[in-house]
Design an enzyme around this catalytic site. Structure first.
Site, PDB file in Angstrom:
ATOM      1  N   HIS A 463       0.838  -1.198   0.000  1.00  3.49           N
ATOM      2  CA  HIS A 463       0.000   0.000   0.000  1.00  3.49           C
ATOM      3  C   HIS A 463       0.879   1.256   0.000  1.00  3.49           C
ATOM      4  O   HIS A 463       0.726   2.142  -0.851  1.00  3.49           O
ATOM      5  CB  HIS A 463      -0.902  -0.019   1.244  1.00  3.49           C
ATOM      6  CG  HIS A 463      -1.817   1.156   1.354  1.00  3.49           C
ATOM      7  ND1 HIS A 463      -3.141   1.105   1.010  1.00  3.49           N
ATOM      8  CD2 HIS A 463      -1.601   2.438   1.757  1.00  3.49           C
ATOM      9  CE1 HIS A 463      -3.701   2.292   1.201  1.00  3.49           C
ATOM     10  NE2 HIS A 463      -2.780   3.130   1.659  1.00  3.49           N
ATOM     11  N   GLU A 464       1.823   1.316   0.943  1.00  2.00           N
ATOM     12  CA  GLU A 464       2.683   2.510   1.029  1.00  2.00           C
ATOM     13  C   GLU A 464       3.594   2.615  -0.195  1.00  2.00           C
ATOM     14  O   GLU A 464       3.896   3.708  -0.666  1.00  2.00           O
ATOM     15  CB  GLU A 464       3.511   2.487   2.326  1.00  2.00           C
ATOM     16  CG  GLU A 464       2.681   2.504   3.606  1.00  2.00           C
ATOM     17  CD  GLU A 464       1.598   3.579   3.633  1.00  2.00           C
ATOM     18  OE1 GLU A 464       1.774   4.649   3.008  1.00  2.00           O
ATOM     19  OE2 GLU A 464       0.552   3.345   4.268  1.00  2.00           O
ATOM     20  N   HIS A 467       1.744   4.327  -2.944  1.00  2.00           N
ATOM     21  CA  HIS A 467       1.839   5.787  -2.789  1.00  2.00           C
ATOM     22  C   HIS A 467       3.204   6.276  -3.277  1.00  2.00           C
ATOM     23  O   HIS A 467       3.308   7.308  -3.936  1.00  2.00           O
ATOM     24  CB  HIS A 467       1.698   6.178  -1.312  1.00  2.00           C
ATOM     25  CG  HIS A 467       0.294   6.217  -0.796  1.00  2.00           C
ATOM     26  ND1 HIS A 467      -0.726   6.871  -1.451  1.00  2.00           N
ATOM     27  CD2 HIS A 467      -0.251   5.710   0.350  1.00  2.00           C
ATOM     28  CE1 HIS A 467      -1.841   6.752  -0.736  1.00  2.00           C
ATOM     29  NE2 HIS A 467      -1.580   6.059   0.348  1.00  2.00           N
ATOM     30  N   HIS A 470       3.476   6.635  -6.931  1.00  2.00           N
ATOM     31  CA  HIS A 470       2.747   7.836  -7.355  1.00  2.00           C
ATOM     32  C   HIS A 470       3.665   9.051  -7.220  1.00  2.00           C
ATOM     33  O   HIS A 470       3.682   9.934  -8.087  1.00  2.00           O
ATOM     34  CB  HIS A 470       1.501   7.990  -6.461  1.00  2.00           C
ATOM     35  CG  HIS A 470       0.426   8.844  -7.043  1.00  2.00           C
ATOM     36  ND1 HIS A 470      -0.717   9.166  -6.356  1.00  2.00           N
ATOM     37  CD2 HIS A 470       0.302   9.463  -8.244  1.00  2.00           C
ATOM     38  CE1 HIS A 470      -1.501   9.934  -7.105  1.00  2.00           C
ATOM     39  NE2 HIS A 470      -0.894  10.133  -8.255  1.00  2.00           N
TER      40      HIS A 470
END
Length: 672
Positions: A463-464, A467, A470
């Site tokens: 999940h991190e 990010h 991105h």
């Protein structure tokens, strides 16, 4: 010379002492004010270049200094740092107001905005101008002087209160520990959990085992400890952070924050704080969020009730428990899950050595986006636990620098997050690449074994890292539109979509290898992981929606000043989603850091909103193949690299060819 005021590329951690921060911030604020003054006093007619663009490039020295400071305050704080944070936060809040309430500056911005149709701007330039204009109009530029002063006072108070809130939660969390000396009380706990607790006791020069409210200690204890009374003790301690009769009590802080946010919104002409926030989100209005949440709630509630009743019957059959309590939830769910799927988290852990999982995430990014990751030892770090990587593309060009900080310690807040030390932008024809950081709290290696992750921690890391991609793949001209600078309810798409690879055979084969034998995770386990992914999804969905509805209730209340009891207000909001009996000593709001300290106020719903996006996006990958280059390239070009340069729905449709449909999420969660 102050190291923070010198020009630097990567953060010069070793040269910085805590006494450097205040003078550096003070000086950088001065520099920023001079940059603003240069724009305001420019005799030329306001243009996109001399006003809009010039304004976007102001305050960059200050931005770099404060990014270092606030990242340290989250990951490696101390009493000194916390005191400095209290002092400088109002300065920064005041500067923000000095800029947005500067009538002459707004006059120039307004002049460019008024003539925007004749300027032949690119889509990104239009977005920058729009965002800038709204940044002023939504933050008081149109107010008279008396209201501008009111706004300044409110912002200074809010900035202080949010810091205070976080300090109280951290202090209450740190103040509790459970010291066990009787080995029988460890019954049910896996060896690795005992080892970690023994190591903690040893570090404190104590006999036996120490458990804390840090996630790597708390969650395994709540999941495996047979001692129900001790689980109760831990759960109550966890649930009363910020809600005790001590100096860390957050009840008045919560009421003050909510009331001030409401006053601020009304001052700016909005009905409530939620109306103010949502105007700039994909969801647009609180009504839309509540309707979206209630629609999912309607679909999830029957499943959640069935799951809860089955769990209660199971606990009764197993241990004669008539009424399930919150401290029974993880314990019996894990046992039932193990029975249904014959899947034990502890059997999985040896296949998820931290280093292998990191390399797995890197391999997936290589296959999808042609990136390479090389650990480097020449970049300074703020703690020896931190790892640093040089990220390049397949042409060997630098893409980003990645910092990764994986283990808990005193002075580091709980949870997991991605942040940045330097944003990407194109300035003077140079594409300045970003410096991105991910911070987690995974079990440390012990004397007998490496750091082994639960499957839940594996998805957290992905999940991190989503990010981080991105941030790292950002490719925009302006740093205020770069990377994760997107609508808040769009920001979780890249992170949540990447979690899907953790459930796929093709991806797991890259990294899920037994740390002792090197054996790839057996495919029967992979199948079970996939089957069990929808386990208790009704209850999970209800829980997430309850947090989002609580957030929305706090921030869309028409008269929050009339709320006198945090506990009573919370009880009334959560009654519709409650399955477990309430606990008198506990209350969630006083430690709900996402909405009272982080940036999620009136935005917690975005996790569920983004799940709809991510399920729909991943359905496209599944259709074409999870490593399909064409789909990956579209996702990179239209989502990951574009930041906030266009409206999120436009970008999403360009990637997907259609608007997202909730069916993919409901199907994945087994709720259809």
């Amino acid at each position: 010379m102050n190291p923070l005021l010198e020009d630097f590329n990567t953060a010069p951690f070793s040269k910085i002492s805590s006494t450097d921060y205040k003078p550096a911030v003070k000086k950088a604020i001065e520099i920023c004010k001079q940059e603003i003054e240069a724009i305001v006093s420019n005799p030329s007619i306001p243009s996109f270049e001399n006003t809009t663009e010039a304004l976007d490039f102001t305050g960059q020295k200050l931005g770099r200094i404060t990014s270092i400071f606030f990242n340290i305050n989250a990951a490696e704080t101390s009493k000194d740092i916390q005191e400095i944070a209290k002092e400088i936060s109002p300065w920064l809040s005041e500067l923000k107001n000095d800029i947005t309430l500067n009538a002459y500056l707004f006059e120039r911005v307004n002049a460019v905005y008024a003539g925007k149709d004749s300027l032949h701007l690119t889509t990104e330039e239009q977005m920058l101008l729009e965002k800038q204009y709204k940044g002023f109009s939504r933050n008081g530029a149109n107010l008279d002087d008396s209201d501008k002063n009111k706004l300044r006072t409110i912002d200074a108070q809010l900035s202080q209160l949010s810091l205070e809130f976080g300090e109280h939660v951290l202090a209450d969390g740190n103040a509790f520990e459970m010291h066990i000396t009787n080995k029988e009380e460890l019954s049910g706990l896996p060896e690795s959990v005992r080892d970690a607790a023994r190591l903690l006791a040893k570090q404190q020069e104590k006999e036996g085992w120490v458990f804390t409210l840090d996630y790597p200690s708390y969650i395994p204890f709540m999941t495996y400890a047979n001692a129900r009374e001790l689980r109760k003790k831990m759960a109550i301690a966890f649930g009363k952070k910020g809600f005790q009769e001590n100096k860390n009590n957050n009840e008045q802080v919560v009421l003050a924050i909510v009331s001030l946010r409401h006053q601020r919104a009304q001052l700016l002409g909005y009905k409530t704080h939620a109306h103010f926030v949502l105007e700039e989100r994909m969801a647009e209005t609180p009504e839309k969020v509540v309707s979206f949440s209630n629609e999912l709630l309607k679909k999830a509630t029957p499943a959640a009730k069935r799951e809860f009743n089955a769990l209660q019957q199971y606990a009764k059959k197993l241990d004669g428990i008539d009424q399930l309590q919150k401290w029974d939830a993880a314990y019996y769910a894990e046992k039932l899950k193990k029975e249904i799927f014959n899947l034990d988290q502890e059997i999985l852990k040896p296949y998820f050595q931290l280093e292998y999982v990191i390399n797995g995430a890197f391999s997936i990014a290589t296959k999808l986006y042609d990136l390479t990751f090389e650990e480097v030892f020449t970049i300074e770090k703020y703690h020896e636990d931190v790892k640093t990587y040089q990220v390049c593309n397949n042409k060997k060009e630098a893409v980003a620098i990645l910092y990764a900080d994986f283990h808990p310690r005193e002075g580091k807040r709980n949870g997991a997050w991605m942040t940045s030390y330097k944003s990407q932008q194109i300035k003077n024809n140079i594409n300045e690449r970003p410096h991105i950081s991910i911070v987690c709290n995974f079990t440390k290696p012990t004397e007998t074994q490496p750091s082994l992750l639960t499957f839940n921690e594996v998805t957290t890391l992905f999940h991190e890292f989503g990010h981080a991609l991105h941030g790292m793949l950002a490719n925009t001209t302006y740093n205020s539109l770069s990377g994760t600078s997107v609508s808040w309810d769009f920001v979780e798409l890249p992170s949540q979509v990447l979690e899907n690879w953790c459930y796929e055979k093709e991806a797991l084969e890259l990294f899920a290898k037994h740390y002792q034998t090197g054996e790839v995770i057996p495919m029967e386990y992979v199948e079970k992981i996939k089957e069990s992914a929808s386990f208790h999804q009704g209850m999970q969905t209800l829980r997430q929606l309850s947090f989002g509805l609580l957030d929305m209730a706090w921030h869309s209340s028409a008269s929050p000043e009339k709320i006198t009891s945090v506990k009573e207000f919370e009880k009334s909001v959560l009654s519709a989603t409650q399955l477990y009996p309430g606990v008198e000593e506990n209350c969630m709001s006083p430690s709900f850091s996402h909405i009272f300290q982080g940036g999620y106020s009136a935005g917690y719903y975005s996790y569920k909103w983004a799940e709809v996006l991510d399920a729909d996006a991943f359905a496209y990958f599944k259709e074409k193949g999870i490593f399909n280059k064409e789909v990956a390239t579209k996702f990179k070009e239209h989502v990951l690299s574009k930041g906030g340069t266009e409206k999120p729905m436009v970008l999403y449709k360009r990637f997907r060819g259609q608007e997202p449909k909730p069916e993919a999420l409901l199907k994945r969660a087994g709720l259809l």
